[in-house]
Design an enzyme around this catalytic site. Sequence first.
Site, PDB file in Angstrom:
ATOM      1  CG  ASP A 335      -1.970   1.042   1.212  1.00  0.00           C
ATOM      2  OD1 ASP A 335      -2.095   1.717   0.168  1.00  0.00           O
ATOM      3  OD2 ASP A 335      -2.671   1.207   2.213  1.00  0.00           O
ATOM      4  CG  ASP A 601      -3.472  -4.852   3.676  1.00  0.00           C
ATOM      5  OD1 ASP A 601      -3.851  -4.726   2.504  1.00  0.00           O
ATOM      6  OD2 ASP A 601      -3.197  -3.888   4.414  1.00  0.00           O
ATOM      7  CG  ASN A 665      41.531 -32.689   2.588  1.00  0.00           C
ATOM      8  OD1 ASN A 665      42.369 -32.764   1.690  1.00  0.00           O
ATOM      9  ND2 ASN A 665      41.341 -31.588   3.287  1.00  0.00           N
ATOM     10  CG  ASN A 690      35.058 -32.537  10.615  1.00  0.00           C
ATOM     11  OD1 ASN A 690      34.978 -32.047   9.498  1.00  0.00           O
ATOM     12  ND2 ASN A 690      33.994 -32.759  11.368  1.00  0.00           N
ATOM     13  CG  ASP A 694      33.213 -28.248  11.011  1.00  0.00           C
ATOM     14  OD1 ASP A 694      33.082 -27.905   9.822  1.00  0.00           O
ATOM     15  OD2 ASP A 694      32.815 -29.339  11.447  1.00  0.00           O
TER      16      ASP A 694
END
Length: 907
Positions: A335, A601, A665, A690, A694
Amino acid sequence: MSVTVASGRPDLTAAAAAARPADAVLADLASGPSGLSEAEAARRLAQGANVLEARRVSWFHVLVRQFASPLQGLLVAAAALSFATGDRVNAVIILAILLGSALLGFVNEYRAEKTAADLHGRISHTAVVLRGGTEQPVPVRELVPGDVIRVGLGAIVPADARLLEAEGLEADEGVLTGESAAVDKAVEPVPEGTNLAELSSCILMGTVVHAGSCRAVVVATGRRTEFGRIAAGLAQGLPETSFQRGLKEFSLMLLWVGLSLTVGILVINLLLQRPFLESVLFSLAIAVGITPQLLPAVVSTSLAAGSRLLAKRGVLVKRLLAIEDLGNLDVLITDKTGTLTEGRIGFEEAVPSAGLGSDDGARRLAELALLCCEVDPAEPGATGAGQNPVDAALWEAFPDLPARLAGHRRLSLRPFDHESRTMETAVAGPGGAVRIVKGAPEAVLEACTGVTDADRAALESLFRRGARVVAVASGPAQAPGAGHGHDGGGQLALAGYLSFIDRPKGDARASLARLAGLGVEVKIATGDNALVAEHVTSVLRMSPGTVLTGAEVEAMEDDALAAAAAGARTFARVSPEQKARIVKVLRRTHSVGFLGDGVNDALALNRADVGISVDSATDVAKDAADVVLLEKDLGVLADGVMGGRRIFANTIKYLLMGTSSNFGNMFSAAAASAFLAFLPMLPGQILLNNLLYDSSQLAIPTDRVDKEQLRKPAHWDIRAIRRFMLVFGPISSLFDFATFGLMLWVFQAAPEEFRAGWFVESLATQTLIVFAIRTRRIPFLRSRASVALTASVLAIVAIGAVIPYTPIGAVIGFWPLPADFFLALVGMVILYLVLVETAKHFYYRAADARAVREAPSRAQERAEARVAVGLHHGRARVHRRAAPFLVHTGKAKVRRPPGHGVAAGRR
């Protein structure tokens, strides 16, 4: 009938109250027509607020979720078995690393959960309550039995209440009964034993006022309401978004890759007659290594950081994943009021008709308009509070008129409705009974007789200068009941026009330019006249486009409307159903956002990909929205779009990392285990690798995103991710094999030294590659990573290089490396990054060409996915409707979230 006294205050069930006269219910609740005093309301509130308990995800829930992956469970079981059979050191190492990874994920995810809960608490909901005889807005959570409330069109009923007065009242009770049609409401009591769907003398918490208005006395609040019973223990899950679906598809892809590698490695190691338990641990460690363990933490951190940033700018996100959906927008329907204009509707002038006269015509016109408001100005204590913006502006412009109208008595009221676009009252005054109609000029003029050309010319002049116009007409009321319905009296004569002004915002043009630069097309859907809307678009120099009126929309079939809507800039005089239909057809080919704040609406907000409302909106609009703005501001929405796209881009960076160097890997480890006489890396070493990798990626949410990545929405493309893995994974493996050769044939390394060398090399290559993958530009020269990401990556590479020389390295089975190894490592890393950059150039050139060829089919696939999944279902409807009444407790209920699985980690 007995009244329940709960903790010192009276409570009634809706069924019991519906069967008793209104006066008797007031007496039962120790209340009266003027409501409770402030002191009594405070005393009753101390006995219990009007809230429902929502079981919040507690810290324990989040912590448990870190260990919910079946893969991790198998690894823990295997480590425990290893501990029991004597290999205690390796088992303890594995368990310690898994615990460290879990704690890392827990800290980030729990912070995101708290952010979501804090944002929920900032969204406000109020009700108009009669306290001590004076109407005032009160937070819905502070309602108590005995409060007298006024509820109007579009409001979510804040508690179970017995009607005292009702004018044309209809309520949508589908959330409780499942019925789609609105039901009529009246003050008369119903027979005892009437079922829930037929309690016509009560309004119930969570239902929506579909038409009319009422006064009612609250009989039950919170969990004692009918809605509270069905919403008890409400889960906070919502329908799956495209972002969640993409994560699930990615997780399933890695699941199959991980399972294939795991089974293959286990079979090979068993064929080579290696110890069974060692082979199982190694295989499971490889599987853990290839899964993006911290993907939930990366996504949650990105979303939480984005939501905090938006909250500082006045944007509250009701569900974090809506931020990403916001980034997908390419069409925004809004609007004009408050977004393109200032949103402060002010009374400009009263233009009386020729028939009303010019001497005191303007004053008489204002009196008629004030007598045709939902609030009766002749009623003691009446104010403009809680009225629609137009009527509120009228009351503000004529503060002395209510006192002058004290001698009038209202006979009837037909509240405003969106079908007739008018409202009507019948009033008895000194001059007799009069019928007054007020509303959209076109609708009022159609009901009038004797309208002159001068009257029509005056209206067009007001429209052309951009004014919002309300027409008023009057005529004799033929009977005390006149005014009900559309023909409740004699002929009507035009009294004149009320002109209101809402000027364009000074910064609206700049905001529109920002959205255009982001590839978001803004379209206006308004109930105003087309000339008014065109005036605003002209002043703001919006790009050209056609104007579709509600009548034209109604006459079109869906296919024709889809074609016409794509080229339209403005939709004028459109009904709520037409707004929703426009959103529906545009969603065939676009991701559509809808910004609205009124009851008209709500339907379109529900249909949009992202519903956006404002804190001052009607309850039903806020209920249907995904995003709530503290102020209407398209500039802030542009920030939201950019934030969503930045989050998506940074999430994809993490995924591409996991499917390139990390996959390479793990593939190298699998291949090496087939020809080496020893395992290339022990299970604990793989898990440590790992964990460190991470950890380096947790700073990705802070990374910069290139401007070209923000110019248009990005979409999930699992096939592209798979191709990326198949191109860049082997490049990583190539340098792993080079490291194997270096360690075996140059340094004649023992197993412990070999593992240390490959640990350092693999960690360096798989973390440093982020600088190349994060951008399509030349890294460092034309695109620089954030300081946090750069520092994180370099720190992890340094830690990996130092570990073989520390006591920790000795414990996990590493030997120190010769200095010459690091000279070779620097050369290999540089060569690796150069090769990746070269491959990236050719990969993206081919990807761009493929995207052009496949654009039509991909757009069709996305359209079919949107249709197939849908956005809302019954459970989500109950959850959203309960939002005003939810509070968080410390209780936890462990559940598996959407997309959760082996490869999904802790999603």
